[in-house]
Design an enzyme around this catalytic site. Structure first.
Site, short mmCIF file in Angstrom:
data_model
loop_
_atom_site.label_atom_id
_atom_site.label_comp_id
_atom_site.label_asym_id
_atom_site.label_seq_id
_atom_site.Cartn_x
_atom_site.Cartn_y
_atom_site.Cartn_z
N ASN A 13 23.74 38.17 37.11
CA ASN A 13 24.97 37.50 37.53
C ASN A 13 24.70 36.96 38.93
OD1 ASN A 13 27.48 36.72 38.41
ND2 ASN A 13 28.38 38.78 38.45
N GLY A 177 26.98 45.69 45.02
CA GLY A 177 26.54 45.07 46.27
C GLY A 177 26.46 46.04 47.44
#
Ligand code: 13P
Length: 257
Positions: A13, A177
């Protein structure tokens, strides 16, 4: 992974990263590194404007192209939006739906996620449906209730024959993240729970055949351990999917017996 019953899918992604020119460069580098035999399907989900470049660049590589979002209406006055038919027409195969970043920054809800799943399936796309809890929700001990709610509402009204085209990605928000990966046990516990939820809705045969990915700081150093869990059938990878060598190392981890 359990390749006997279901596909292993390694999907990148890219989020809001890379230009169309960088997409081409990434594909050229990836081509030199990709293993010949792939026992997993490889998908690269790119920003909408990069889709034509990606379709062209990945054409001969057995790498499918995915989108990162779709709108649920077929056409009309929805300035700035992209329909499932538009994606399908370009040659897109997968579409990420309900990513936590879209829920957080763009107001997506379980209701809109469900509408998008229907629109994607209607157009012949394969939705990658994202679910996952925040750190606060985990600490409150409501992870499983929340996941059940997200899975059930995303799949509401989806008939069994269409469910075969759905992928579910478990992405704990606190692991996205942040460099903080869920442990293999934490990830496996939720992925197994997702399969159980699907079993209650659709029965054992379908639950056994659905691909459930893990996402959240997945990288070459932790991919093998995560993928060794029987109910984790692949990964949805952000940061590490932007670098061809790291992405290939994760694909290699999925290629292990
Ligand atoms: P990171 O791999 O960068 O944590 O992102 C995960 C993710 O959100 C994939 O959809």
């Amino acid at each position: 992974m359990n390749r006997r019953y279901r596909k292993t899918i390694i999907a990148g992604n890219w989020k809001m990263n890379k230009t169309a020119s960088e997409t081409k460069k990434f594909a050229e580098e990836l081509k030199t590194l990709l293993p010949k035999a792939k026992w997993c399907d490889v998908v690269v989900c790119v920003p909408a404007v990069n889709i034509p470049a990606a379709i062209k660049a990945f054409k001969d590589m057995r790498v499918s192209v995915g989108a990162e979002n779709v709108f649920y209406e077929k056409s009309g006055a929805y300035t700035g939006e992209v329909s499932a038919d538009m994606l399908k027409d370009l040659g897109v195969k997968y579409v990420i739906i309900g990513h936590s970043e879209r829920r957080q920054y763009f107001g997506e809800t379980d209701v809109t996620v469900n509408k998008k799943v229907h629109a994607a399936l209607e157009a012949g796309l394969h939705p990658i449906i994202c679910v996952g809890e925040s750190l606060e929700q985990r600490e409150l001990g409501i992870t499983m209730e929340l996941i059940a709610l997200q899975v059930k509402s995303a799949l509401a009204g989806v008939p069994a024959e269409k469910l075969r085209r759905c992928v579910i990605a478990y992405e704990p928000i606190w692991a996205i993240g942040t460099g903080k990966t869920a442990t293999a046990e934490q990830a496996a516990e939720v992925c197994t729970f997702i399969r159980t939820t699907v079993r209650h809705l659709y029965g054992a045969r379908i639950a056994r055949s659905i691909t459930i990915q893990y996402g959240g700081s997945m990288k070459p150093s932790n991919a093998a351990e995560l993928l060794a869990q029987p109910d984790i059938d692949g990964g949805l990878i952000g940061g590490a999917a932007l670098k061809p060598d790291e992405f290939v190392n994760i694909i290699n981890a999925a290629n292990q017996e």
